[in-house]
Design a protein around this motif. Sequence first.
Motif, mmCIF file in Angstrom:
data_model
loop_
_atom_site.group_PDB
_atom_site.id
_atom_site.type_symbol
_atom_site.label_atom_id
_atom_site.label_comp_id
_atom_site.label_asym_id
_atom_site.label_seq_id
_atom_site.Cartn_x
_atom_site.Cartn_y
_atom_site.Cartn_z
ATOM 1 N N VAL A 141 0.870 -1.176 0.000
ATOM 2 C CA VAL A 141 0.000 0.000 0.000
ATOM 3 C C VAL A 141 0.905 1.224 0.000
ATOM 4 N N HIS A 142 0.955 1.926 -1.123
ATOM 5 C CA HIS A 142 1.794 3.124 -1.216
ATOM 6 C C HIS A 142 0.926 4.364 -1.058
ATOM 7 N N PHE A 143 1.320 5.249 -0.145
ATOM 8 C CA PHE A 143 0.557 6.468 0.110
ATOM 9 C C PHE A 143 1.036 7.568 -0.837
ATOM 10 N N VAL A 144 0.143 7.949 -1.744
ATOM 11 C CA VAL A 144 0.434 8.972 -2.746
ATOM 12 C C VAL A 144 0.192 10.363 -2.177
ATOM 13 N N ASP A 145 -0.947 10.540 -1.526
ATOM 14 C CA ASP A 145 -1.331 11.855 -1.013
ATOM 15 C C ASP A 145 -2.267 11.666 0.173
ATOM 16 N N ILE A 146 -2.055 12.447 1.217
ATOM 17 C CA ILE A 146 -2.917 12.456 2.395
ATOM 18 C C ILE A 146 -3.111 13.920 2.776
ATOM 19 N N ARG A 147 -4.355 14.407 2.777
ATOM 20 C CA ARG A 147 -4.564 15.801 3.139
ATOM 21 C C ARG A 147 -5.888 15.984 3.875
ATOM 22 N N PRO A 148 -5.886 16.875 4.880
ATOM 23 C CA PRO A 148 -7.093 17.096 5.683
ATOM 24 C C PRO A 148 -8.256 17.609 4.835
ATOM 25 N N ARG A 149 -9.467 17.155 5.181
ATOM 26 C CA ARG A 149 -10.675 17.549 4.468
ATOM 27 C C ARG A 149 -11.387 18.725 5.119
ATOM 28 N N ARG A 150 -10.964 19.126 6.329
ATOM 29 C CA ARG A 150 -11.650 20.205 7.043
ATOM 30 C C ARG A 150 -10.632 21.230 7.515
ATOM 31 N N ASP A 151 -11.129 22.394 7.935
ATOM 32 C CA ASP A 151 -10.245 23.433 8.450
ATOM 33 C C ASP A 151 -10.091 23.356 9.960
ATOM 34 N N TRP A 152 -10.404 22.208 10.528
ATOM 35 C CA TRP A 152 -10.216 21.979 11.959
ATOM 36 C C TRP A 152 -9.897 20.516 12.211
ATOM 37 N N ALA A 153 -9.293 20.264 13.347
ATOM 38 C CA ALA A 153 -8.983 18.907 13.787
ATOM 39 C C ALA A 153 -9.078 18.887 15.308
ATOM 40 N N ILE A 154 -9.100 17.696 15.880
ATOM 41 C CA ILE A 154 -9.405 17.533 17.308
ATOM 42 C C ILE A 154 -8.359 16.652 17.980
ATOM 43 N N SER A 155 -8.003 16.999 19.222
ATOM 44 C CA SER A 155 -7.274 16.091 20.095
ATOM 45 C C SER A 155 -7.933 16.138 21.471
ATOM 46 N N SER A 156 -7.607 15.165 22.303
ATOM 47 C CA SER A 156 -8.272 15.120 23.610
ATOM 48 C C SER A 156 -7.466 14.271 24.582
ATOM 49 N N THR A 157 -7.783 14.441 25.851
ATOM 50 C CA THR A 157 -7.371 13.493 26.875
ATOM 51 C C THR A 157 -8.593 12.748 27.352
ATOM 52 N N PHE A 158 -8.375 11.512 27.808
ATOM 53 C CA PHE A 158 -9.441 10.679 28.349
ATOM 54 C C PHE A 158 -9.063 10.293 29.779
ATOM 55 N N PRO A 159 -10.035 10.051 30.630
ATOM 56 C CA PRO A 159 -9.727 9.718 32.028
ATOM 57 C C PRO A 159 -8.861 8.475 32.208
ATOM 58 N N HIS A 160 -9.014 7.455 31.385
ATOM 59 C CA HIS A 160 -8.279 6.207 31.584
ATOM 60 C C HIS A 160 -7.627 5.735 30.286
ATOM 61 N N PHE A 161 -7.050 6.679 29.544
ATOM 62 C CA PHE A 161 -6.428 6.346 28.261
ATOM 63 C C PHE A 161 -5.265 7.294 28.036
ATOM 64 N N GLY A 162 -4.121 6.752 27.682
ATOM 65 C CA GLY A 162 -2.939 7.565 27.475
ATOM 66 C C GLY A 162 -1.757 6.987 28.222
ATOM 67 N N ALA A 163 -0.571 7.523 27.940
ATOM 68 C CA ALA A 163 0.650 6.973 28.518
ATOM 69 C C ALA A 163 0.918 7.474 29.930
ATOM 70 N N LEU A 164 0.347 8.610 30.323
ATOM 71 C CA LEU A 164 0.686 9.215 31.605
ATOM 72 C C LEU A 164 -0.527 9.339 32.510
ATOM 73 N N THR A 165 -1.355 8.325 32.509
ATOM 74 C CA THR A 165 -2.521 8.295 33.381
ATOM 75 C C THR A 165 -2.798 6.854 33.779
ATOM 76 N N ALA A 166 -3.546 6.675 34.845
ATOM 77 C CA ALA A 166 -3.996 5.331 35.205
ATOM 78 C C ALA A 166 -4.916 4.780 34.125
ATOM 79 N N THR A 167 -4.800 3.476 33.847
ATOM 80 C CA THR A 167 -5.675 2.821 32.878
ATOM 81 C C THR A 167 -6.294 1.588 33.526
#
Length: 332
Positions: A77-103
Motif C-alpha cells: 500500500v503506497h501512500f500517494v497523497d494524504i490531506r485534511p478535508r476540514r479546516d479543523w482537527a481535534i485532540s483530547s485526553t481521556f480519564p483512563h487512556f494515554g501513557a501518563l494516566t492510570a488505565t
Amino acid sequence: MRVEQLVSEPAYTFGGRPAALTVAPGTVVELSTEDCFGGAVRGVDDLPSQVCQFPYLNPVTGPIAVEGAEPGDTVAVHFVDIRPRRDWAISSTFPHFGALTATHTTAMLHDALPERVWRYEVDVERWVCRFLARSSDFSVELPLDPMHGTVGVAPAASEVIMSITPGAHGGNMDTPEMRAGTTAYFGVNVPGALISLGDGHCRQGEGEVCGTAVEAAMSTVVVVDLIKGVPCPWPRLEDDRYLMSTGSARPLEDAFRISQHDLVGWTGELLGLDALDAYQLVSQAGLAPAGNVVDTNYTMLAKIAKDIVAPQAFDGVHNRLRATAREYLAQR
C-alpha cells in the motif's frame, strides 16, 4: 494507469466484512476517511464520552480486495497523497487512556486525568495547524505532517479484530512514518487481503503520548500492489531512505523485540548475512522510533538506512509505486 474511487460505510474492525472494492494490482485508489471520533467531536465542549459511543470509534474505510492475493503473498500500500478535508482537527485526553494516566490495566488510587478537548485550526494552503492552549493565551503553528494511524489487512483464521488494536495484521499502529511517500507491506491472510485504513492525523508525536493525535478527516490516495509468493510476517514500511519493521504487543519491550527481530531477519535476507552478523549490523546502525504507547497493544518500529542495507526490497516495488504516484500527481 487505472484509477478507482472507493466509497464505503465506516467500519470498526479488520476482518468479518466483504470487500467494498476489488482492484487489480497497480491500481490507484482515491478514498476518504473520517476522524477517530467519527466527526462527532467538533469543538472543545464536545466531550467524547458524551458524543461518541463505544465501540464505534476509530472508523476505517474499505476493505479493498486485491485480485490474485492469497495467503503467503504480500500486498503493498503506497501512500500517494494524504490531506485534511476540514479546516479543523481535534485532540483530547481521556480519564483512563494515554501513557501518563492510570488505565484499566495500570490501576492506581489517584484520580484519573480529566477529559479535555483541544480544537486545532487547520490551514491546508499554508500547510500548518495551530495549537491553542486551553488554560492560557499561548498558541503556536505546527507544520502539517499528515499520516494514517490505522492501516491493515484482514487477520487470519476468520478472526475479527477491533480497529483500535494493532497486531501482525497492521491495524492501529499509530506511527508517523505512515505518511505520503511511504509504502507499507502486509502479509496476506485471506483471499484478496482486504485492506482497510483510517484514523487520519494532521500530525503526531512519536508514541501518541496523550492517547490522541491531531485527529482529522482525510482525502487520501493510495496505490495497491501484489507481491506473489513472498510472505511478510509483520507489517513492514519503506520510504526513500529507510526500511522499517514493526512489532505490536504488550509489554512495550516485547513490541520492541518483535520489530528488532523482524528487521534483523530482513537485513540478513537482503545482504546474505547469518543471524549474528545481521544482529550486529542492526545493533550499530538501527533506529527505534515509537509508534504508539497507548493502544490495546503498543507498537514499536525498527528502521535502518537503505544505503547501508539495500537500495531495493521486495524487488523494487517501492520505486515502481513511487513512479506511479508521480504520474498520478502530474495528471491531477
